[in-house]
Design a protein around this motif. Structure first.
Motif, PDB file in Angstrom:
ATOM      1  N   GLY A   4     -57.427  27.241 -33.353  1.00  0.00           N
ATOM      2  CA  GLY A   4     -58.760  26.741 -33.433  1.00  0.00           C
ATOM      3  C   GLY A   4     -58.571  25.595 -34.817  1.00  0.00           C
ATOM      4  N   HIS A  12     -56.279  23.037 -33.725  1.00  0.00           N
ATOM      5  CA  HIS A  12     -56.287  22.460 -32.306  1.00  0.00           C
ATOM      6  C   HIS A  12     -56.086  21.000 -32.087  1.00  0.00           C
ATOM      7  CE1 HIS A  12     -60.617  21.697 -33.014  1.00  0.00           C
ATOM      8  NE2 HIS A  12     -60.469  20.835 -32.056  1.00  0.00           N
ATOM      9  N   ILE A  45     -61.296  28.245 -27.330  1.00  0.00           N
ATOM     10  CA  ILE A  45     -60.955  26.947 -28.241  1.00  0.00           C
ATOM     11  C   ILE A  45     -61.881  25.693 -27.504  1.00  0.00           C
ATOM     12  CG2 ILE A  45     -59.475  25.536 -29.116  1.00  0.00           C
ATOM     13  CD1 ILE A  45     -57.311  27.720 -29.257  1.00  0.00           C
TER      14      ILE A  45
END
Length: 194
Positions: free
Chosen positions: A60, A63, A141
């Motif tokens: 995350g 990402h 995510i």
């Protein structure tokens, strides 16, 4: 669980991870809610709040490293995957690649309750079948990223929040309870779909 002897483990140096992101201008690139780096940190924090494993939190945080189908700026090119792997580990980097390479127009309609979807890689044009764990991480995510964007940009929330909910609703059983509740609350009252 023992780690494969050739597997790369993350350096666990948080400042090194953020340093890499900063060196690629994440701290100066504009993004809803401030800079890209601020957004990435908020996504990581939200995933932690939902109880995501550390590898998913690190994914995350990074990402957008290879850009995404919705954010066309890349901090790293796909050829630089070993550089990110050295910072966050193989599993987290693989999730970053999965997220960044996702061709949303092809993949999102394939998210259905009755079967695991094929993902289309926007870099290679190929389809692949992610593992269930990878799919769960991708969905977490996705939810954390989009909700953060919506919280910091009312126009995007009005345009895309209902669409996010319609994409995630068929696979909500794969999301953590905290993630689905956040999606439900964060998309209420938005009627237009994207």
């Amino acid at each position: 669980m023992t780690q494969h002897p050739n597997a790369t483990s993350p350096s666990s140096d948080r400042s090194g991870i953020e340093g890499l992101l900063r060196s690629r201008d994440a701290a100066v690139l504009a993004h809803p809610g401030g800079t890209l780096l601020e957004h990435l940190v908020r996504v990581e924090r939200r995933l932690a709040d939902w109880g995501a494993p550390r590898e998913v939190q690190l994914a995350g945080l990074c990402h957008a490293a290879y850009g995404t189908d919705g954010f066309d700026v890349s901090l790293l090119g796909p050829a630089e995957r070993p550089l990110l792997t050295a910072r966050i580990g193989e599993r987290a980097e693989a999730l970053v690649y999965l997220y960044g390479s996702c061709d949303r127009a092809a993949t999102y309609p394939r998210l259905r309750e009755d079967r695991r979807p094929l993902f289309k890689d926007r870099f290679t044009g190929t389809d692949h079948d992610p593992t269930l764990d990878d799919l769960r991480a991708f969905l977490e995510i996705t939810a954390a990223n989009e909700l953060d964007v919506f919280e910091h940009n009312d126009e995007l929330a009005l345009r895309y929040a209902a669409g996010l909910r319609s994409v995630l609703e068929p696979v909500r059983h794969l999301l953590s309870p905290g993630a689905w509740e956040s999606v439900r609350r964060g998309t209420e009252g938005h009627g237009a779909t994207a």
